[in-house]
Design a protein around this motif. Sequence first.
Motif, PDB file in Angstrom:
ATOM      1  N   LYS A   1      -5.065  -5.915   4.952  1.00 25.00           N
ATOM      2  CA  LYS A   1      -4.729  -4.571   5.410  1.00 25.00           C
ATOM      3  C   LYS A   1      -3.268  -4.233   5.090  1.00 25.00           C
ATOM      4  O   LYS A   1      -2.341  -4.885   5.560  1.00 25.00           O
ATOM      5  CB  LYS A   1      -4.966  -4.462   6.914  1.00 25.00           C
ATOM      6  CG  LYS A   1      -4.695  -3.069   7.475  1.00 25.00           C
ATOM      7  CD  LYS A   1      -5.021  -2.989   8.949  1.00 25.00           C
ATOM      8  CE  LYS A   1      -4.775  -1.585   9.489  1.00 25.00           C
ATOM      9  NZ  LYS A   1      -5.113  -1.483  10.939  1.00 25.00           N
TER      10      LYS A   1
ATOM     11  N   PRO B   1      -6.747  -1.242  -5.911  1.00 27.15           N
ATOM     12  CA  PRO B   1      -7.941  -1.870  -6.477  1.00 27.15           C
ATOM     13  C   PRO B   1      -7.942  -1.983  -8.001  1.00 27.15           C
ATOM     14  O   PRO B   1      -8.814  -2.636  -8.562  1.00 27.15           O
ATOM     15  CB  PRO B   1      -9.057  -0.909  -6.036  1.00 27.15           C
ATOM     16  CG  PRO B   1      -8.389   0.436  -6.022  1.00 27.15           C
ATOM     17  CD  PRO B   1      -6.959   0.186  -5.605  1.00 27.15           C
TER      18      PRO B   1
ATOM     19  N   GLY C   1      -9.464 -10.515  -2.922  1.00 26.87           N
ATOM     20  CA  GLY C   1      -9.895  -9.169  -2.570  1.00 26.87           C
ATOM     21  C   GLY C   1     -11.382  -9.049  -2.270  1.00 26.87           C
ATOM     22  O   GLY C   1     -11.800  -8.181  -1.504  1.00 26.87           O
ATOM     23  N   ARG C   2     -12.190  -9.903  -2.869  1.00 28.59           N
ATOM     24  CA  ARG C   2     -13.644  -9.861  -2.646  1.00 28.59           C
ATOM     25  C   ARG C   2     -14.093 -10.755  -1.489  1.00 28.59           C
ATOM     26  O   ARG C   2     -15.288 -10.817  -1.190  1.00 28.59           O
ATOM     27  CB  ARG C   2     -14.387 -10.272  -3.923  1.00 28.59           C
ATOM     28  CG  ARG C   2     -14.294  -9.236  -5.038  1.00 28.59           C
ATOM     29  CD  ARG C   2     -15.074  -9.667  -6.265  1.00 28.59           C
ATOM     30  NE  ARG C   2     -15.088  -8.605  -7.254  1.00 28.59           N
ATOM     31  CZ  ARG C   2     -16.006  -7.637  -7.333  1.00 28.59           C
ATOM     32  NH1 ARG C   2     -17.002  -7.632  -6.446  1.00 28.59           N
ATOM     33  NH2 ARG C   2     -15.942  -6.707  -8.255  1.00 28.59           N
TER      34      ARG C   2
ATOM     35  N   ALA D   1      -7.408  -4.634  -3.587  1.00 29.64           N
ATOM     36  CA  ALA D   1      -8.102  -4.112  -2.405  1.00 29.64           C
ATOM     37  C   ALA D   1      -7.966  -2.601  -2.364  1.00 29.64           C
ATOM     38  O   ALA D   1      -6.888  -2.056  -2.652  1.00 29.64           O
ATOM     39  CB  ALA D   1      -7.538  -4.712  -1.127  1.00 29.64           C
ATOM     40  N   PRO D   2      -9.024  -1.899  -2.012  1.00 27.21           N
ATOM     41  CA  PRO D   2      -8.947  -0.435  -1.906  1.00 27.21           C
ATOM     42  C   PRO D   2      -8.038   0.002  -0.770  1.00 27.21           C
ATOM     43  O   PRO D   2      -7.826  -0.736   0.195  1.00 27.21           O
ATOM     44  CB  PRO D   2     -10.407  -0.027  -1.628  1.00 27.21           C
ATOM     45  CG  PRO D   2     -11.238  -1.219  -1.962  1.00 27.21           C
ATOM     46  CD  PRO D   2     -10.372  -2.407  -1.743  1.00 27.21           C
ATOM     47  N   THR D   3      -7.508   1.212  -0.871  1.00 26.66           N
ATOM     48  CA  THR D   3      -6.738   1.805   0.216  1.00 26.66           C
ATOM     49  C   THR D   3      -7.599   1.861   1.474  1.00 26.66           C
ATOM     50  O   THR D   3      -8.773   2.223   1.422  1.00 26.66           O
ATOM     51  CB  THR D   3      -6.284   3.222  -0.167  1.00 26.66           C
ATOM     52  OG1 THR D   3      -5.483   3.143  -1.338  1.00 26.66           O
ATOM     53  CG2 THR D   3      -5.483   3.859   0.953  1.00 26.66           C
TER      54      THR D   3
ATOM     55  N   THR E   1      -8.322  -0.788   3.318  1.00 13.66           N
ATOM     56  CA  THR E   1      -8.941  -2.081   3.583  1.00 13.66           C
ATOM     57  C   THR E   1      -8.477  -2.642   4.927  1.00 13.66           C
ATOM     58  O   THR E   1      -7.294  -2.585   5.254  1.00 13.66           O
ATOM     59  CB  THR E   1      -8.582  -3.076   2.461  1.00 13.66           C
ATOM     60  OG1 THR E   1      -9.202  -2.649   1.250  1.00 13.66           O
ATOM     61  CG2 THR E   1      -9.066  -4.484   2.795  1.00 13.66           C
ATOM     62  N   GLU E   2      -9.412  -3.172   5.694  1.00 15.73           N
ATOM     63  CA  GLU E   2      -9.089  -3.821   6.957  1.00 15.73           C
ATOM     64  C   GLU E   2      -9.046  -5.337   6.748  1.00 15.73           C
ATOM     65  O   GLU E   2      -9.279  -5.837   5.665  1.00 15.73           O
ATOM     66  CB  GLU E   2     -10.134  -3.454   8.015  1.00 15.73           C
ATOM     67  CG  GLU E   2     -10.148  -1.967   8.357  1.00 15.73           C
ATOM     68  CD  GLU E   2      -8.880  -1.510   9.061  1.00 15.73           C
ATOM     69  OE1 GLU E   2      -8.322  -2.304   9.851  1.00 15.73           O
ATOM     70  OE2 GLU E   2      -8.452  -0.364   8.827  1.00 15.73           O
TER      71      GLU E   2
ATOM     72  N   GLN F   1       0.827  -1.200   0.000  1.00 15.37           N
ATOM     73  CA  GLN F   1       0.000   0.000   0.000  1.00 15.37           C
ATOM     74  C   GLN F   1       0.866   1.256   0.000  1.00 15.37           C
ATOM     75  O   GLN F   1       0.591   2.211  -0.734  1.00 15.37           O
ATOM     76  CB  GLN F   1      -0.924   0.001   1.219  1.00 15.37           C
ATOM     77  CG  GLN F   1      -1.820   1.237   1.317  1.00 15.37           C
ATOM     78  CD  GLN F   1      -2.785   1.142   2.477  1.00 15.37           C
ATOM     79  OE1 GLN F   1      -3.715   0.339   2.456  1.00 15.37           O
ATOM     80  NE2 GLN F   1      -2.565   1.957   3.514  1.00 15.37           N
TER      81      GLN F   1
ATOM     82  N   SER G   1      -2.053  -4.857  -0.227  1.00 17.85           N
ATOM     83  CA  SER G   1      -2.394  -4.802  -1.650  1.00 17.85           C
ATOM     84  C   SER G   1      -1.804  -3.557  -2.300  1.00 17.85           C
ATOM     85  O   SER G   1      -1.680  -2.505  -1.670  1.00 17.85           O
ATOM     86  CB  SER G   1      -3.918  -4.791  -1.828  1.00 17.85           C
ATOM     87  OG  SER G   1      -4.256  -4.565  -3.184  1.00 17.85           O
TER      88      SER G   1
END
Length: 331
Positions: free
Chosen positions: A144, A150, A182-183, A135-137, A139-140, A96, A147
Motif C-alpha cells: 500500500k 503497475p 506485486g502478484r 502494483a496498481p494505484t 493497492t492494499e 505512489q 509502488s
Amino acid sequence: MRNKRAPLGQLLMIGIPGTDLDPESLLLIREHGVGNFILFTRNVRGGPDQTKKLCDDLNEACADAGLPPPLIAVDQEGGPVQRLAPPFWPGILSNQEVALSKNPETQVNIQAETAAKILDSLGIRLNMAPVLDLAPTGTEGVLKGRSYGPDPQEVSILGEKYIRTLQANGVGATAKHFPGIGRAGKDPHFQRPVVTAPRKTLMHEMSPFRASVEAGVKAVMTSHVVFTALDPDEPATFSKIIVNELLRRELGFQGLLLTDDLEMGGITGHGSLGEAAVRAILAGHDLLLICHRVQRIREALDSLEKAWSQGVLDTGKLDLSLTRKMLSFEC
C-alpha cells in the motif's frame, strides 16, 4: 572439525532493541563479529542527536572489536515506510505519490535527495529502497502506497532515477523485493505466498530490477515468495535458481544480496530460523536480515557455526560475501 573461526557474524544484519547500544548487542559484536545493523523507529525516537550517537557507538564498538566499519541501514522509502520521520526529519513522498505527481521524474529526484541527506548526516550508508514491485494505484496490504505503479517501463524509469540520485549523494540503494511481489496475494510477513504467473510474464514484470542492475544498484533484497515458473519448490530466499541463474548470471548483478527479514512468517512458519539462515547463505545471499529478537539472532549464529564446523559452508563463499560488502561500501 575446523579450528579456524569464521567471520560468520559478518553474514548477519541485525536489529537492536532501543535507542542505545545495549549490552546484548555489544556482546554479539565482540563475541561473534556481528557488524551490520538495521534501524527502526524504536531506535530513533530521540531524534538526530540520539540517532547519530547510536551510529557512532556502533562504529566505535566494531572498531574496538577489530571489525570493518559497520554497514548501517534503514527503510527510508517515504510515505508509510520512513523510519526517520517528522517531526525530527523532513517528510518524504511515497512512491505512489511520486508516480501520481505532475512531474514524477523531478519528484523522484527530490525523494532520493531528501533521503540521502538525512541518512548521510547520520552515518547510515544503505537505504532499503527503492521498492520496485509493480502494483496498481490503491493497492492494499503490504505494498500500500509503496509502488511506483503497475507499468514496468514507468517503474523502471523512476526506480533507476532514484538509484542514481541516491547513490550520487553517498548512500547505497537496495532494489526490492526481487523478483517482484506485486502478484503475491498474501503478506510474506505472515504467510508464504505462491505466485503462479508464467515465466514470460514474470520476466516482463522483472524489468525494473534489470534496470536497477544496469544503473549500478549497490544491493538487492529478495522475497519470501515462491514463483512456480522460476523455481517450483523454493521461495526466492532459498532458491539457487532465482539467485544464481537469474539474478547473478542472467541479469548480471554482482553486488550485495540481502534476504528480507528471516523472522517473517513466510520463513518461520515453515521451519526453524537457524535452518533458514544456512539455506539462504547456501542459495547465494551475502547478508541475512534478522530484525527483532536476539534469541533468533543467536539461533542463526549457532546454525551457521555448526554448518561451518561440518564443512557445509564454503570458505570461498564467505570470502566472496565479505568482498562484495567491502567493494560496495568501501569498508
